[in-house]
Design a protein around this motif. Sequence first.
Motif, short mmCIF file in Angstrom:
data_model
loop_
_atom_site.label_atom_id
_atom_site.label_comp_id
_atom_site.label_asym_id
_atom_site.label_seq_id
_atom_site.Cartn_x
_atom_site.Cartn_y
_atom_site.Cartn_z
N ASP A 14 31.15 -30.68 -9.28
CA ASP A 14 30.56 -29.52 -9.93
C ASP A 14 30.46 -29.75 -11.43
O ASP A 14 29.47 -29.41 -12.06
N ALA A 15 31.50 -30.30 -12.01
CA ALA A 15 31.51 -30.56 -13.45
C ALA A 15 30.46 -31.60 -13.82
O ALA A 15 29.80 -31.48 -14.85
N ASP A 16 30.30 -32.60 -12.98
CA ASP A 16 29.28 -33.61 -13.24
C ASP A 16 27.88 -33.01 -13.17
O ASP A 16 27.02 -33.31 -13.99
N GLY A 17 27.66 -32.12 -12.21
CA GLY A 17 26.37 -31.44 -12.10
C GLY A 17 26.10 -30.56 -13.30
O GLY A 17 24.97 -30.48 -13.77
N MET A 18 27.15 -29.91 -13.79
CA MET A 18 27.00 -29.08 -14.98
C MET A 18 26.66 -29.91 -16.20
O MET A 18 25.87 -29.50 -17.05
N ALA A 19 27.25 -31.10 -16.30
CA ALA A 19 26.97 -31.98 -17.43
C ALA A 19 25.51 -32.42 -17.41
O ALA A 19 24.84 -32.41 -18.45
N VAL A 20 25.02 -32.79 -16.25
CA VAL A 20 23.63 -33.22 -16.12
C VAL A 20 22.68 -32.04 -16.39
O VAL A 20 21.68 -32.18 -17.10
N ALA A 21 23.01 -30.87 -15.83
CA ALA A 21 22.17 -29.69 -16.06
C ALA A 21 22.14 -29.32 -17.54
O ALA A 21 21.10 -28.93 -18.07
N SER A 22 23.28 -29.45 -18.21
CA SER A 22 23.34 -29.16 -19.65
C SER A 22 22.41 -30.08 -20.42
O SER A 22 21.67 -29.64 -21.30
N LEU A 25 18.67 -29.11 -19.53
CA LEU A 25 18.26 -27.84 -20.12
C LEU A 25 18.19 -27.93 -21.64
O LEU A 25 17.30 -27.33 -22.26
N GLY A 26 19.10 -28.68 -22.25
CA GLY A 26 19.05 -28.87 -23.69
C GLY A 26 17.80 -29.64 -24.11
O GLY A 26 17.18 -29.33 -25.13
N LEU A 27 17.43 -30.62 -23.31
CA LEU A 27 16.23 -31.41 -23.61
C LEU A 27 14.96 -30.57 -23.46
O LEU A 27 14.09 -30.59 -24.33
N ILE A 28 14.88 -29.81 -22.40
CA ILE A 28 13.72 -28.94 -22.19
C ILE A 28 13.68 -27.84 -23.25
O ILE A 28 12.61 -27.44 -23.72
N ARG A 58 27.16 -37.43 -21.15
CA ARG A 58 26.02 -36.57 -20.85
C ARG A 58 26.31 -35.13 -21.24
O ARG A 58 25.45 -34.42 -21.73
N ALA A 59 27.55 -34.70 -21.03
CA ALA A 59 27.93 -33.34 -21.43
C ALA A 59 27.89 -33.19 -22.95
O ALA A 59 27.43 -32.16 -23.47
N LEU A 60 28.34 -34.20 -23.67
CA LEU A 60 28.29 -34.15 -25.13
C LEU A 60 26.85 -34.15 -25.64
O LEU A 60 26.52 -33.47 -26.61
#
Length: 87
Positions: A14-22, A25-28, A58-60
């Motif tokens: 879940d944390a890895d998915g959140m890092a990728v989603a972050s 979403l930050g890029l978009i 990726r989270a950073l």
Amino acid sequence: MQCTAAPSVRPTGDADGMAVASFILGLIGLLVLNLFLGPVAIVLAAVALRRGTARRGRALLGLGLGLADLIVLAAFVSADNTVSWSF
């Protein structure tokens, strides 16, 4: 018969998915909806880092891009005194 509770293991998936989603979403958010996507990227990155993601870089990046979204928004607001983009 013995009744044991399931071990409390925090899944890092879940944390890895959140890092990728972050990150995504930050890029978009640099292009569209930066007022909404910037804070969402920041929160997702913070939660992923707190949960101990394996994708720390990726989270950073997601955290940095979320902050950049808000900086871009502030620059546009100060340039033309509106929250919307105008070309």
